[in-house]
Design a protein around this motif. Structure first.
Motif, PDB file in Angstrom:
ATOM      1  N   TYR A  13       0.813  -1.224   0.000  1.00  0.00           N
ATOM      2  CA  TYR A  13       0.000   0.000   0.000  1.00  0.00           C
ATOM      3  C   TYR A  13       0.845   1.271   0.000  1.00  0.00           C
ATOM      4  O   TYR A  13       0.315   2.385   0.135  1.00  0.00           O
ATOM      5  CB  TYR A  13      -0.920   0.003   1.226  1.00  0.00           C
ATOM      6  N   LEU A  14       2.168   1.115  -0.120  1.00  0.00           N
ATOM      7  CA  LEU A  14       3.045   2.280  -0.086  1.00  0.00           C
ATOM      8  C   LEU A  14       2.714   3.284  -1.202  1.00  0.00           C
ATOM      9  O   LEU A  14       2.673   4.494  -0.954  1.00  0.00           O
ATOM     10  CB  LEU A  14       4.509   1.833  -0.174  1.00  0.00           C
ATOM     11  N   PRO A  15       2.454   2.826  -2.450  1.00  0.00           N
ATOM     12  CA  PRO A  15       2.120   3.797  -3.510  1.00  0.00           C
ATOM     13  C   PRO A  15       0.888   4.636  -3.176  1.00  0.00           C
ATOM     14  O   PRO A  15       0.840   5.851  -3.422  1.00  0.00           O
ATOM     15  CB  PRO A  15       1.893   2.924  -4.742  1.00  0.00           C
ATOM     16  N   GLN A  16      -0.142   4.005  -2.596  1.00  0.00           N
ATOM     17  CA  GLN A  16      -1.365   4.737  -2.252  1.00  0.00           C
ATOM     18  C   GLN A  16      -1.094   5.765  -1.161  1.00  0.00           C
ATOM     19  O   GLN A  16      -1.652   6.868  -1.161  1.00  0.00           O
ATOM     20  CB  GLN A  16      -2.446   3.747  -1.805  1.00  0.00           C
ATOM     21  N   ILE A  17      -0.255   5.384  -0.208  1.00  0.00           N
ATOM     22  CA  ILE A  17       0.098   6.319   0.878  1.00  0.00           C
ATOM     23  C   ILE A  17       0.842   7.524   0.315  1.00  0.00           C
ATOM     24  O   ILE A  17       0.595   8.677   0.700  1.00  0.00           O
ATOM     25  CB  ILE A  17       0.939   5.597   1.947  1.00  0.00           C
ATOM     26  N   LEU A  18       1.757   7.244  -0.629  1.00  0.00           N
ATOM     27  CA  LEU A  18       2.511   8.347  -1.239  1.00  0.00           C
ATOM     28  C   LEU A  18       1.585   9.286  -2.017  1.00  0.00           C
ATOM     29  O   LEU A  18       1.756  10.516  -2.009  1.00  0.00           O
ATOM     30  CB  LEU A  18       3.604   7.781  -2.161  1.00  0.00           C
ATOM     31  N   VAL A  19       0.601   8.706  -2.707  1.00  0.00           N
ATOM     32  CA  VAL A  19      -0.364   9.537  -3.456  1.00  0.00           C
ATOM     33  C   VAL A  19      -1.149  10.439  -2.508  1.00  0.00           C
ATOM     34  O   VAL A  19      -1.374  11.636  -2.748  1.00  0.00           O
ATOM     35  CB  VAL A  19      -1.319   8.643  -4.277  1.00  0.00           C
ATOM     36  N   ALA A  20      -1.591   9.857  -1.376  1.00  0.00           N
ATOM     37  CA  ALA A  20      -2.346  10.634  -0.387  1.00  0.00           C
ATOM     38  C   ALA A  20      -1.495  11.770   0.165  1.00  0.00           C
ATOM     39  O   ALA A  20      -1.966  12.906   0.342  1.00  0.00           O
ATOM     40  CB  ALA A  20      -2.811   9.715   0.739  1.00  0.00           C
ATOM     41  N   ALA A  21      -0.204  11.481   0.424  1.00  0.00           N
ATOM     42  CA  ALA A  21       0.699  12.514   0.947  1.00  0.00           C
ATOM     43  C   ALA A  21       0.903  13.624  -0.081  1.00  0.00           C
ATOM     44  O   ALA A  21       0.971  14.821   0.261  1.00  0.00           O
ATOM     45  CB  ALA A  21       2.035  11.880   1.321  1.00  0.00           C
ATOM     46  N   PHE A  22       0.981  13.183  -1.372  1.00  0.00           N
ATOM     47  CA  PHE A  22       1.158  14.184  -2.429  1.00  0.00           C
ATOM     48  C   PHE A  22      -0.058  15.108  -2.515  1.00  0.00           C
ATOM     49  O   PHE A  22       0.061  16.328  -2.679  1.00  0.00           O
ATOM     50  CB  PHE A  22       1.383  13.470  -3.771  1.00  0.00           C
ATOM     51  N   ILE A  23      -1.266  14.532  -2.409  1.00  0.00           N
ATOM     52  CA  ILE A  23      -2.490  15.335  -2.466  1.00  0.00           C
ATOM     53  C   ILE A  23      -2.531  16.341  -1.318  1.00  0.00           C
ATOM     54  O   ILE A  23      -2.869  17.515  -1.493  1.00  0.00           O
ATOM     55  CB  ILE A  23      -3.727  14.420  -2.430  1.00  0.00           C
ATOM     56  N   ILE A  24      -2.177  15.856  -0.126  1.00  0.00           N
ATOM     57  CA  ILE A  24      -2.171  16.743   1.045  1.00  0.00           C
ATOM     58  C   ILE A  24      -1.180  17.891   0.842  1.00  0.00           C
ATOM     59  O   ILE A  24      -1.471  19.064   1.120  1.00  0.00           O
ATOM     60  CB  ILE A  24      -1.831  15.940   2.305  1.00  0.00           C
ATOM     61  N   ILE A  62      -7.815   1.237   2.476  1.00  0.00           N
ATOM     62  CA  ILE A  62      -6.663   0.368   2.769  1.00  0.00           C
ATOM     63  C   ILE A  62      -7.074  -0.774   3.709  1.00  0.00           C
ATOM     64  O   ILE A  62      -6.701  -1.935   3.529  1.00  0.00           O
ATOM     65  CB  ILE A  62      -5.515   1.192   3.394  1.00  0.00           C
ATOM     66  N   LYS A  63      -7.871  -0.438   4.754  1.00  0.00           N
ATOM     67  CA  LYS A  63      -8.314  -1.467   5.707  1.00  0.00           C
ATOM     68  C   LYS A  63      -9.175  -2.517   5.033  1.00  0.00           C
ATOM     69  O   LYS A  63      -9.041  -3.712   5.274  1.00  0.00           O
ATOM     70  CB  LYS A  63      -9.107  -0.801   6.840  1.00  0.00           C
TER      71      LYS A  63
END
Length: 302
Positions: free
Chosen positions: A109-120, A155-156
């Motif tokens: 799930y690392l790519p999804q986390i990075l995308v969320a961080a980028f959006i923020i 993710i959950k």
């Protein structure tokens, strides 16, 4: 009394040992020990026991048996085929299997986390460029929180689905293995039921048998009294060579071998089983107490 018997007796007395103590040390009956000291070898259960008993007696009183055999070779029966080693040390080896480790779900799930961080980060940058308008601050913060909550929930849910799939796959794998194991047991049981042990030939005290219609070769030799037993395979490798007391037994899996050879010192007290089936002596055990048994094995073709 022979010179050899007198030599052994003097060595025993020099160590302050009684015949009872020698009997306890060697597990040889007292009457056989007396027979050795008196040179009365006729009381032995068979000639091949004489050299074995003398060797154990000599070792117990601290004498070199090989020197005694050489010095008194004229007084001791010389049956080379009966000279067998006293003990065989079996070394069992164990293998260690590597245990696979399960990889963590985090990296999936690392790519999804990075995308969320980028959006923020992008939202925060826009807010800074606009001068941090207080009127938009609450709305932007709420949007970020909603997006983070949705991302975490996704993710959950994906993690739960993956876990359920892994559990189903694991249960299915165990069921498949169990079914294969049960099927294998059924095949083996049927194979052993159809097995046959045929007499090939007899010559003197030697009998050759042939094991057929089975894919396994498990040998069990049990003593009902007191007997000498030697077990080896077709290559000459020895698995056991010693006395068997009452109730003692030897079990060996020879499925990978082409033959088994058993030297039986006292057949009336010796029971041989092949894959659980009792082997019937072709020659009378009471008439011929010492017997050499060979069982030839050719694995059943599937």
């Amino acid at each position: 009394m022979t010179e050899l018997g007198n030599r052994l007796k003097e060595a025993r007395k020099a160590k302050g040992l009684s015949l009872e103590q020698i009997q306890e040390m060697t597990k040889i009956q007292k009457r056989y020990l007396i027979g050795i000291e008196e040179g009365n070898y006729d009381i032995m259960p068979g000639q091949f026991y004489v050299r074995a008993f003398i060797k154990q007696y000599a070792e117990a009183v601290g004498l070199d048996p090989e020197e005694l055999f050489d010095e008194y070779k004229d007084d001791i029966p010389t049956a080379k085929e009966d000279e067998v080693p006293q003990r065989i040390t079996n070394v069992k080896t164990t293998s260690t299997k590597a245990v696979p480790t399960k990889s963590t779900k985090f990296f999936d799930y690392l790519p999804q986390i990075l995308v969320a961080a980028f959006i923020i980060g992008a939202i925060f940058l826009v807010w800074v460029l606009k001068g941090g308008n207080p009127s938009d601050d609450g709305k932007q913060e709420e949007t970020v929180q909603v997006e983070e909550s949705n991302q975490s929930q996704n993710i959950k849910e994906e993690s739960k689905e993956d876990s359920k799939a892994d559990n189903k796959q694991e249960v299915k794998g165990k069921e498949t293995k169990k079914e294969a194991k049960d099927e294998k047991k059924k095949v083996k049981k049927k194979s052993n039921k159809d097995q046959a042990i045929q007499v090939v030939s007899t010559n003197g005290r030697k009998t050759i048998y042939k094991l057929e219609n089975t894919d396994e070769f498990k040998l069990t030799v049990t003593s009902k009294g007191e007997t000498w037993v030697e077990i080896s395979d077709g290559t000459g490798k020895k698995y056991f060579s010693n006395m068997l007391r009452n109730g003692e037994s030897q079990e060996h899996d020879l499925t990978g071998q082409t033959a088994a050879k058993i030297v039986v010192g006292f057949a009336p007290d010796t029971e041989i089983k092949v894959n659980g089936q009792t082997l019937k002596y072709e020659q009378s055990a009471t008439d011929l107490v010492r017997q050499d048994i060979e069982i030839q094995f050719e694995k059943k073709e599937e």
